[in-house]
Design a protein around this motif. Structure first.
Motif, PDB file in Angstrom:
ATOM      1  N   ALA A   1      42.148  51.069  44.173  1.00 64.32           N
ATOM      2  CA  ALA A   1      42.657  52.352  44.650  1.00 64.32           C
ATOM      3  C   ALA A   1      41.975  53.417  43.807  1.00 64.32           C
ATOM      4  N   ALA A   2      41.233  54.305  44.459  1.00 66.02           N
ATOM      5  CA  ALA A   2      40.448  55.314  43.756  1.00 66.02           C
ATOM      6  C   ALA A   2      40.933  56.710  44.120  1.00 66.02           C
ATOM      7  N   LEU A   3      41.047  57.539  43.106  1.00 61.76           N
ATOM      8  CA  LEU A   3      41.459  58.932  43.243  1.00 61.76           C
ATOM      9  C   LEU A   3      40.377  59.773  42.582  1.00 61.76           C
ATOM     10  N   ASP A   4      39.691  60.590  43.368  1.00 59.81           N
ATOM     11  CA  ASP A   4      38.593  61.399  42.824  1.00 59.81           C
ATOM     12  C   ASP A   4      37.627  60.552  42.008  1.00 59.81           C
ATOM     13  N   HIS A   5      37.259  59.411  42.541  1.00 59.67           N
ATOM     14  CA  HIS A   5      36.300  58.486  41.941  1.00 59.67           C
ATOM     15  C   HIS A   5      36.818  57.776  40.687  1.00 59.67           C
ATOM     16  N   ALA A   6      38.070  57.990  40.310  1.00 63.44           N
ATOM     17  CA  ALA A   6      38.678  57.261  39.194  1.00 63.44           C
ATOM     18  C   ALA A   6      39.581  56.181  39.766  1.00 63.44           C
ATOM     19  N   ILE A   7      39.465  54.984  39.248  1.00 67.50           N
ATOM     20  CA  ILE A   7      40.301  53.882  39.728  1.00 67.50           C
ATOM     21  C   ILE A   7      41.661  53.971  39.042  1.00 67.50           C
ATOM     22  N   VAL A   8      42.730  53.953  39.857  1.00 69.55           N
ATOM     23  CA  VAL A   8      44.096  54.086  39.329  1.00 69.55           C
ATOM     24  C   VAL A   8      44.929  52.838  39.583  1.00 69.55           C
ATOM     25  N   GLY A   9      44.378  51.875  40.289  1.00 69.20           N
ATOM     26  CA  GLY A   9      45.077  50.626  40.554  1.00 69.20           C
ATOM     27  C   GLY A   9      44.154  49.643  41.238  1.00 69.20           C
ATOM     28  N   TYR A  10      44.591  48.392  41.261  1.00 67.91           N
ATOM     29  CA  TYR A  10      43.802  47.375  41.952  1.00 67.91           C
ATOM     30  C   TYR A  10      44.687  46.195  42.326  1.00 67.91           C
ATOM     31  N   SER A  11      44.186  45.407  43.256  1.00 69.50           N
ATOM     32  CA  SER A  11      44.853  44.169  43.624  1.00 69.50           C
ATOM     33  C   SER A  11      43.803  43.108  43.857  1.00 69.50           C
ATOM     34  N   ARG A  12      44.255  41.871  43.792  1.00 66.95           N
ATOM     35  CA  ARG A  12      43.318  40.777  43.983  1.00 66.95           C
ATOM     36  C   ARG A  12      44.032  39.619  44.656  1.00 66.95           C
ATOM     37  N   CYS A  13      43.358  39.037  45.623  1.00 72.62           N
ATOM     38  CA  CYS A  13      43.801  37.799  46.251  1.00 72.62           C
ATOM     39  C   CYS A  13      42.770  36.740  45.908  1.00 72.62           C
ATOM     40  N   GLU A  14      43.250  35.631  45.403  1.00 71.63           N
ATOM     41  CA  GLU A  14      42.333  34.556  45.044  1.00 71.63           C
ATOM     42  C   GLU A  14      42.772  33.287  45.757  1.00 71.63           C
ATOM     43  N   GLY A  15      41.868  32.758  46.577  1.00 77.72           N
ATOM     44  CA  GLY A  15      42.145  31.543  47.316  1.00 77.72           C
ATOM     45  C   GLY A  15      41.586  30.321  46.624  1.00 77.72           C
ATOM     46  N   VAL A  16      41.779  29.192  47.269  1.00 78.19           N
ATOM     47  CA  VAL A  16      41.341  27.899  46.743  1.00 78.19           C
ATOM     48  C   VAL A  16      40.441  27.258  47.791  1.00 78.19           C
ATOM     49  N   ASP A  17      39.374  26.625  47.348  1.00 77.49           N
ATOM     50  CA  ASP A  17      38.453  25.982  48.275  1.00 77.49           C
ATOM     51  C   ASP A  17      38.856  24.556  48.630  1.00 77.49           C
ATOM     52  N   LEU A  18      39.812  23.972  47.929  1.00 76.30           N
ATOM     53  CA  LEU A  18      40.270  22.624  48.251  1.00 76.30           C
ATOM     54  C   LEU A  18      40.919  22.636  49.626  1.00 76.30           C
ATOM     55  N   SER A  19      40.561  21.680  50.468  1.00 73.03           N
ATOM     56  CA  SER A  19      41.008  21.714  51.865  1.00 73.03           C
ATOM     57  C   SER A  19      42.521  21.723  52.002  1.00 73.03           C
ATOM     58  N   ARG A  20      43.243  21.068  51.140  1.00 77.94           N
ATOM     59  CA  ARG A  20      44.703  21.022  51.249  1.00 77.94           C
ATOM     60  C   ARG A  20      45.366  22.347  50.885  1.00 77.94           C
ATOM     61  N   PHE A  21      44.623  23.219  50.221  1.00 77.87           N
ATOM     62  CA  PHE A  21      45.166  24.510  49.797  1.00 77.87           C
ATOM     63  C   PHE A  21      44.391  25.693  50.369  1.00 77.87           C
ATOM     64  N   ALA A  22      43.445  25.434  51.252  1.00 74.57           N
ATOM     65  CA  ALA A  22      42.577  26.486  51.771  1.00 74.57           C
ATOM     66  C   ALA A  22      43.317  27.507  52.622  1.00 74.57           C
ATOM     67  N   HIS A  23      44.542  27.231  52.992  1.00 72.84           N
ATOM     68  CA  HIS A  23      45.337  28.137  53.828  1.00 72.84           C
ATOM     69  C   HIS A  23      46.043  29.215  53.020  1.00 72.84           C
ATOM     70  N   LYS A  24      45.924  29.173  51.684  1.00 75.73           N
ATOM     71  CA  LYS A  24      46.706  30.124  50.895  1.00 75.73           C
ATOM     72  C   LYS A  24      45.869  30.825  49.832  1.00 75.73           C
TER      73      LYS A  24
END
Length: 184
Positions: free
Chosen positions: A74-97
């Motif tokens: 999240a950027a305000l006047d080119h300054a970042i004030v927040g962020y989020s991240r989603c990290e998945g898994v490549d293992l087939s049994r967990f690839a849905h999350k």
């Protein structure tokens, strides 16, 4: 993965949510330390598990290339004030999350930045066959828990006495999950 940027106007504050890029790495390194020192809602104390500029560049590049990961700022006047991240898994049994995490500078709470980062992450998840998003939240962070519940997250469990804060007391961590199709 990369998404298209969007501009939000909330309470007379205009900000952009977009995918992180390598030019953000230095600012993200500094921002993470600052946010960790502002609240005990985060997993780390200020300066713990430090990620330098090079480390953030690696994360950003990995996330940009992976269809299972998403790194937003999240950027305000080119300054970042927040962020989020989603990290998945490549293992087939967990690839849905994927696991979701978010943080916003305290000065910018109340402008729906966390809500909009979450919303954009849910759109990305739904568009990319991520049928389950998970997250952990401090039990005393009732505002965050209510926000997550409003987006269809359910409490799945509790890690008892999981964290010890500066007051010397132990706190529980709430484990939450959201399944595609249950979004309110």
């Amino acid at each position: 993965m990369i998404i298209n940027q969007q501009v939000f106007q909330v309470n007379d504050l205009s900000y952009t949510i977009r995918s992180a890029n390598v030019n953000d790495a230095e600012a993200l390194s500094e921002l993470r330390v600052r946010i960790d020192g502002e609240t005990e809602n985060m997993d780390r104390e200020k300066g713990e598990a430090f990620i330098d500029t090079a480390g953030f560049r690696q994360i950003i590049n990995k996330d940009a290339e992976s269809p299972r990961n998403l790194f937003l700022v999240a950027a305000l006047d080119h300054a970042i004030v927040g962020y989020s991240r989603c990290e998945g898994v490549d293992l087939s049994r967990f690839a849905h999350k994927a696991e979701f995490g978010v943080c916003v500078l305290k000065d910018f709470w109340g402008h729906a930045i966390g809500r909009n980062l979450l919303q954009q992450s849910l759109v990305w998840a739904d568009d990319n066959d991520i049928t389950k998003l998970t997250l952990n939240v401090l039990e005393t962070n009732e505002k965050a828990i209510k926000l997550y519940e409003s987006f269809g997250f359910e409490i799945e469990g509790l890690l008892k006495n999981d964290r010890r804060h500066s007051d010397g007391k132990y706190y529980n961590t709430v484990i939450m999950g959201r399944f595609k199709g249950l979004l309110n």
